[in-house]
Design an enzyme around this catalytic site. Structure first.
Site, PDB file in Angstrom:
ATOM      1  N   HIS A 304      35.416  67.474  51.667  1.00 15.66           N
ATOM      2  CA  HIS A 304      34.259  67.324  52.555  1.00 15.66           C
ATOM      3  C   HIS A 304      34.305  65.962  53.218  1.00 15.66           C
ATOM      4  O   HIS A 304      34.757  64.995  52.601  1.00 15.66           O
ATOM      5  CB  HIS A 304      32.946  67.463  51.763  1.00 15.66           C
ATOM      6  CG  HIS A 304      31.785  67.754  52.637  1.00 15.66           C
ATOM      7  ND1 HIS A 304      31.055  66.761  53.247  1.00 15.66           N
ATOM      8  CD2 HIS A 304      31.249  68.924  53.021  1.00 15.66           C
ATOM      9  CE1 HIS A 304      30.111  67.327  53.978  1.00 15.66           C
ATOM     10  NE2 HIS A 304      30.200  68.632  53.864  1.00 15.66           N
ATOM     11  N   ASP A 361      31.083  76.128  50.131  1.00 19.05           N
ATOM     12  CA  ASP A 361      31.686  77.408  50.501  1.00 19.05           C
ATOM     13  C   ASP A 361      32.588  77.990  49.417  1.00 19.05           C
ATOM     14  O   ASP A 361      33.022  79.131  49.529  1.00 19.05           O
ATOM     15  CB  ASP A 361      32.502  77.238  51.796  1.00 19.05           C
ATOM     16  CG  ASP A 361      31.601  76.975  52.976  1.00 19.05           C
ATOM     17  OD1 ASP A 361      30.603  77.684  53.101  1.00 19.05           O
ATOM     18  OD2 ASP A 361      31.883  76.045  53.748  1.00 19.05           O
TER      19      ASP A 361
END
Ligand code: CMC
Length: 434
Positions: A304, A361
């Site tokens: 991320h 996710d």
């Protein structure tokens, strides 16, 4: 006390103000740098650039903190509903019971989609991705619901229209893609229950609302509701900065979210897990590919831009995944693969050194599969969840006294000035030479 940073360029000193946020975050305000020094700053991908001041969401990527309007996302996931969280994000405070009821009534009043819009769906080629359809339909809403009289009325009604209709349009696109009869929203059902009913109810097989799945969907959407200045939200703010209508700005957010490096990762994760499954569970092979610099493959659902530790949303999603599958008494081989993959990656020096942890996710696709949501609808599910955030950020930018048209600069590295010479003239000159 005002703090300044001093920048020295070729012995020339420039004092630049330091801006401090409410959580102690600091930024150097370089907005006057070019007029003072002739220089701009260069930061590809805006990895170290603040584009606005915001009161909506606080993230600390080092400590794994995410708060909406100050409230930790863990508390909201445990105690709130998606609609209450949407209200919080858009209006700044949690609603009173009266405000929440009024909000629900407005959502119900605006939940139907113009019948003429249904014809649009029929004209998209069968294999069209639902994100493409959603982006187009949201943009098209403006022609069905033209501008209202006052900005306040425009904002309030457009916001409720979007929240309510996007959910209806998403379920409708699924039904139409399967050649099934559209199911209309029911005023007696909550936002999440209504969505599941519109997706799965049919005259031959009436849908039984399962509170576990309603709860799971509430949590799923709360976790996706905002994430400060990510790619799609920045698109909404950027497109909106030209003072375009909200539908067009949201449509741009949907398009940006679609990409596999952003919201499209939930679909990409499940596809990756399925491939591992069909290849006989070759997890080490996937890990090796992700680490290989010469291979563009990345471990989907890992890493991320902001979180350099475990994504707090992923922790909740993982727990929920186990709860949903456990309660439904369902085995999903993809969950076993995901857990093994996570375990191997978290012990691997490459992933440790690069601070790569599962993001939201990684487990979300498995939860959506358990709900019966088809893979190509996963990113649409993310988009419905992100809507309140996009709206809140757009609204904040509209009211921002420091608002400016978004217009970054660049460093030009192309050819310097040269004269116009038509190509055929060049060819003739060359052939004459030969
Ligand atoms: N697998 C393997 N290596 C990775 C991964 C990954 N998933 N993510 C980053 N890296 C490596 C990358 O190769 C680079 O290595 P090196 O420095 O040795 O060249 C280093 O980590 C830094 O990568 P980056 O691309 O500069 O970092 P970024 O901040 O631009 O990337 C990201 C963020 C999300 C695009 C990236 O981690 C990624 O592609 N992840 C997979 C896609 C994904 O799961 N996206 C969903 C993000 S969460 C949902 C959302 O909020 O949008």
């Amino acid at each position: 006390m005002r703090e300044n940073a001093t920048l020295i360029i070729n012995d020339q000193r420039y004092e630049l103000p330091i801006v401090t946020g409410s959580e102690g975050e600091k930024a150097i305000d370089i907005s006057q740098l070019r007029s003072k020094s002739g220089l701009i700053t260069l930061d590809t991908g805006f990895a170290n650039t603040g584009s606005c001041k915001s009161t909506i969401t606080f993230m600390d990527g080092e400590q794994g903190i995410l708060r909406y309007r100050g409230i930790p996302v863990e508390q909201l996931a445990e105690k709130s509903s998606f609609m209450e969280t949407a209200y919080l994000l858009i209006n700044g405070n949690l609603p009173t019971q009266k405000q929440l009821t009024r909000f629900s009534v407005m959502l119900n009043d605006n939940s139907l989609v113009h019948e003429d819009m249904q014809q649009f769906y029929q004209n998209f080629p069968r294999a069209s991705h639902p994100m493409l359809i959603l982006a187009a339909m949201v943009n098209a809403l403006r022609s069905f619901y033209p501008e209202l009289q006052t900005l306040e009325e425009e904002i309030n009604i457009t916001v409720t229209r979007l929240l309510s209709k996007v959910r209806t349009m998403a379920a409708m696109s699924y039904k139409i893609s399967r050649g099934h009869k559209v199911v209309y929203p029911r005023p007696d059902l909550s936002y999440c229950a209504n969505f599941l009913n519109m997706m799965f109810d049919s005259p031959v097989n009436p849908y039984q609302i399962d509170e576990l799945l309603v709860d799971a969907l509430n949590i799923f959407w709360i976790l996706h509701a905002d994430h400060e200045q990510n790619c799609s939200t920045s698109s909404v703010r950027m497109v909106g900065s030209g003072r375009v209508n909200l539908y067009a700005a949201i449509s741009s957010g949907i398009a940006a979210l679609w990409g596999p490096l952003h919201g499209g990762a939930n679909q990409a994760v499940v596809e990756m897990l399925k491939t591992i499954d069909s290849d006989g569970g070759n997890i080490q092979g996937v890990i090796a590919r992700a680490k290989d610099r010469s291979d563009p493959f990345r471990l989907m659902g890992f890493g991320h831009r902001v979180y350099k530790t475990y994504d707090p949303r992923a922790k909740i999603m993982k727990k929920m995944c186990h709860r949903v599958l456990g309660r439904l008494n369902r085995q999903d081989p993809l969950l076993d693969i995901a857990m093994e993959l996570e375990e191997i990656a978290l012990k691997d020096a490459y992933f440790i050194d690069h601070n790569l942890y599962p993001n939201v996710d990684f487990y979300s696709g498995i939860v959506l599969r358990a709900m019966g949501i088809p893979t190509n609808m996963f990113t649409v599910m993310f988009a419905i969840g992100r809507l309140p955030g996009w709206i809140a950020q757009w609204k904040e930018s509209m009211d921002d006294p420091e608002w400016k048209l978004a217009r970054p600069r660049q460093i030009y590295i192309g050819p310097t000035q040269k004269d116009y010479v038509p190509m055929n003239l060049r060819e003739n000159t060359n052939s004459a030479k030969n």
